[in-house]
Design an enzyme around this catalytic site. Structure first.
Site, PDB file in Angstrom:
ATOM      1  N   SER A 268       0.846  -1.188   0.000  1.00  0.00           N
ATOM      2  CA  SER A 268       0.000   0.000   0.000  1.00  0.00           C
ATOM      3  C   SER A 268       0.877   1.232   0.000  1.00  0.00           C
ATOM      4  O   SER A 268       1.946   1.241   0.582  1.00  0.00           O
ATOM      5  CB  SER A 268      -0.920   0.002   1.214  1.00  0.00           C
ATOM      6  OG  SER A 268      -0.297   0.679   2.275  1.00  0.00           O
ATOM      7  N   LYS A 269       0.416   2.275  -0.669  1.00  0.00           N
ATOM      8  CA  LYS A 269       1.297   3.422  -0.854  1.00  0.00           C
ATOM      9  C   LYS A 269       1.519   4.179   0.443  1.00  0.00           C
ATOM     10  O   LYS A 269       2.554   4.768   0.653  1.00  0.00           O
ATOM     11  CB  LYS A 269       0.783   4.336  -1.952  1.00  0.00           C
ATOM     12  CG  LYS A 269      -0.663   4.677  -1.865  1.00  0.00           C
ATOM     13  CD  LYS A 269      -1.099   5.442  -3.101  1.00  0.00           C
ATOM     14  CE  LYS A 269      -2.539   5.847  -2.926  1.00  0.00           C
ATOM     15  NZ  LYS A 269      -3.324   5.891  -4.094  1.00  0.00           N
ATOM     16  N   ARG A 270       0.547   4.161   1.303  1.00  0.00           N
ATOM     17  CA  ARG A 270       0.692   4.952   2.513  1.00  0.00           C
ATOM     18  C   ARG A 270       1.666   4.331   3.506  1.00  0.00           C
ATOM     19  O   ARG A 270       2.453   5.029   4.130  1.00  0.00           O
ATOM     20  CB  ARG A 270      -0.669   5.139   3.176  1.00  0.00           C
ATOM     21  CG  ARG A 270      -0.868   6.493   3.776  1.00  0.00           C
ATOM     22  CD  ARG A 270      -2.308   6.708   4.104  1.00  0.00           C
ATOM     23  NE  ARG A 270      -3.117   6.717   2.899  1.00  0.00           N
ATOM     24  CZ  ARG A 270      -3.349   7.811   2.195  1.00  0.00           C
ATOM     25  NH1 ARG A 270      -2.841   8.954   2.579  1.00  0.00           N
ATOM     26  NH2 ARG A 270      -4.085   7.769   1.111  1.00  0.00           N
ATOM     27  N   GLU A 271       1.588   3.019   3.661  1.00  0.00           N
ATOM     28  CA  GLU A 271       2.417   2.392   4.688  1.00  0.00           C
ATOM     29  C   GLU A 271       3.835   2.076   4.236  1.00  0.00           C
ATOM     30  O   GLU A 271       4.714   1.860   5.051  1.00  0.00           O
ATOM     31  CB  GLU A 271       1.767   1.083   5.147  1.00  0.00           C
ATOM     32  CG  GLU A 271       0.546   1.307   6.010  1.00  0.00           C
ATOM     33  CD  GLU A 271      -0.390   0.122   5.914  1.00  0.00           C
ATOM     34  OE1 GLU A 271       0.074  -1.000   6.153  1.00  0.00           O
ATOM     35  OE2 GLU A 271      -1.570   0.329   5.591  1.00  0.00           O
TER      36      GLU A 271
END
Ligand code: GLU
Length: 505
Positions: A268-271
């Protein structure tokens, strides 16, 4: 006759292109190339609520940077099947025509339910402990649609301009089977499939209808897409079936997910602590841009090599491949079903392999801007030699500075650990004598310096190389010392030694 291979990458412009998306594009590209076919870029922008400004341009630039360019589609080729943007195709009535055909043959129907009515239905089903509440062969009987209303009522709703959607009429109990090139046979009973919306109330087709219509019209031979679409494939088979095209429909290949390094869950891009976009992406909805592989210093060839091995393997231990090479041997038979684990450390290793294979001239061209930024306008030969010395240690060009800055900048301090242990008055005397010998060297190159150093050690007693290194560079490690000294140059090395003797008592 075998159909001509025509594949498509069909992203929705809903944000930056994630590495999973580029991998899908790459596998499509490789397959097309292997078979001398076409690779098409289609923009699936029917969901206006998720449209993001700049995303389409980003997708095109990312494919160009990766060197996997479509030969047909938005931004590429001469447009035999244009337009390639679904919003523009909708204007031409292409999707409506197919929806009408399905309605006419009794395989699709109008549904007039309001969102409140749909909510009520969901609540009713949840209260009855239905696990996956959906609009389907059973529940549609209690809803307001052209299957339950009389012909007059339907006409009335339509002529009054009441909003409606068109749904697929899924049969009660029919076997749906298809042979996925990667997964093998998939068999599902139609009772598991919901009555998917085909046309939305704003007249836009959903993905389910739009991609099928376009794949038919654009003569697509193989649909290569992410595993997340596998659950919808049975509904897609039914649509082909009702259009009378099940026999000739494109072959399906669903690519495995890309998993984060722990192997649990999608990247995931956020984590993530590593780039997940090929190029940096500034999402209009986010404060900070995401750093891409390009900006993190990856070579496009390395990035594409990494992606190729996420789910595909060549059948032997070879790891370094050019796109050209892979496209000669690529087959879906060598794509595995299980999720592909992404290893960010290994990604760096890949970049390093490509870096090592670059010529010093190529590296110099890439490194020069950093030197200029640091205030050094150096001649080409010097920069090339600098690159030759530091490239063994670096994984990225932007690390060249940290691996060799001391070649350009005289020390302001001296490695304490080495000096506390090894520096004393006697050693100092020895090195002062060595300095005198260095002054007489006429041919200042690594080989000559090595000779002089060896001869001096024989004559004067043991001279510690590491101390020598610290005196000249200030630090305890780095490329081959004599190479470093040769590049720094005679005058500067002598000055640095003088300076060191003054500072170090
Ligand atoms: N628009 C779909 C997506 O964004 C394309 C899926 C497909 O390739 O059919 O993933």
């Amino acid at each position: 006759m075998e159909k001509r291979v025509r594949v498509r990458f069909a992203p929705s412009p809903t944000g930056g292109l994630h590495m999973g998306g580029v991998r899908t594009a790459l596998f499509n590209y490789l397959f097309a190339k292997k078979h001398g076919g076409d690779f098409i870029l289609r923009i699936e922008d029917t969901d206006q609520t998720r449209f993001v400004e700049g995303a389409e341009e980003y997708i095109i630039n990312a494919l160009k940077w990766c060197g996997i360019e479509p030969n047909e589609g938005v931004g590429f080729g001469d447009g035999k099947h244009k337009p390639y943007r679904q919003s523009e195709r909708k204007e031409l009535g292409i999707y409506k025509k197919y929806a009408d055909k399905l309605i006419a043959s009794g395989h699709a129907y109008y549904a007039f339910d309001t969102s409140e009515e749909l909510d009520e239905m969901r609540k009713r089903l949840e209260a009855a402990k239905v696990v996956a509440p959906q609009y389907n062969v059973v529940t549609r009987q209690n809803m307001r649609n052209s299957l339950t209303l009389s012909a007059e009522e339907v006409q009335k709703e339509l002529s009054e301009g009441k909003p409606y959607v068109v749904r697929l009429k899924v049969p009660r109990n029919e076997e749906i089977r298809f042979n996925d090139i990667i997964r093998g046979w998939v068999v599902v009973n139609s009772a598991q499939v919901d009555d998917k919306v085909l046309l939305k109330s704003d007249g836009m087709p959903t993905y389910h209808l739009a991609h099928i219509v376009d794949d038919i019209e654009m003569e697509i031979s193989h649909v290569v897409r992410g595993e997340e679409w596998l659950p919808s494939a049975p509904a897609h088979i039914l649509i082909y079936r009702y259009l009378g095209l099940e026999e000739s429909m494109p072959k399906l290949a669903h690519l495995p997910l890309i998993l984060n390094p722990d192997g649990n869950g999608k990247i995931s891009k956020r984590e993530s602590r590593f780039p997940v976009f090929p190029l940096s992406w500034k999402d209009p909805r986010e404060a900070e841009p995401f750093i891409g592989y390009k900006e993190a210093g990856y070579f496009p060839e390395a990035f594409v090599n990494i992606l190729a091995l996420l789910g595909w393997n060549p059948g032997d231990n070879q790891e370094i491949f050019s796109v050209e090479e892979i496209s000669k041997i690529f087959e879906f038979e060598r794509v595995h079903k299980s999720g592909a684990k992404f290893d960010p450390e290994k990604a760096k290793w890949f970049n390093q392999q490509y870096l090592k294979n670059k010529t010093n001239a190529e590296l110099a061209a890439l490194f020069k801007p950093t030197l200029i930024e640091k205030g050094y306008n150096l001649d080409e030969i010097f920069v090339q030699e600098y690159c030759r010395l530091v490239k063994e240690k670096a994984q990225f060009v932007h690390e060249f500075w940290q691996h060799g800055y001391f070649i350009l900048e005289a020390p302001t301090s001296y490695d304490e650990k080495v000096m506390t242990k090894k520096w004393n008055a006697d050693v100092k005397v020895l090195f002062i004598k060595l300095l005198d010998k260095l002054k007489t060297v006429s041919k200042w190159d690594a080989h000559e310096l090595h000779e002089v150093f060896n001869a001096a050690a024989l004559e004067l007693g043991k001279l510690d190389m590491q101390v020598m290194r610290v005196l000249v560079t200030g630090v305890a490690g780095g490329p081959q010392l004599f190479d470093v000294m040769a590049l720094i140059g005679k005058e500067k090395v002598l000055e640095r030694l003088d300076e060191a003797f003054k500072k170090l008592s």
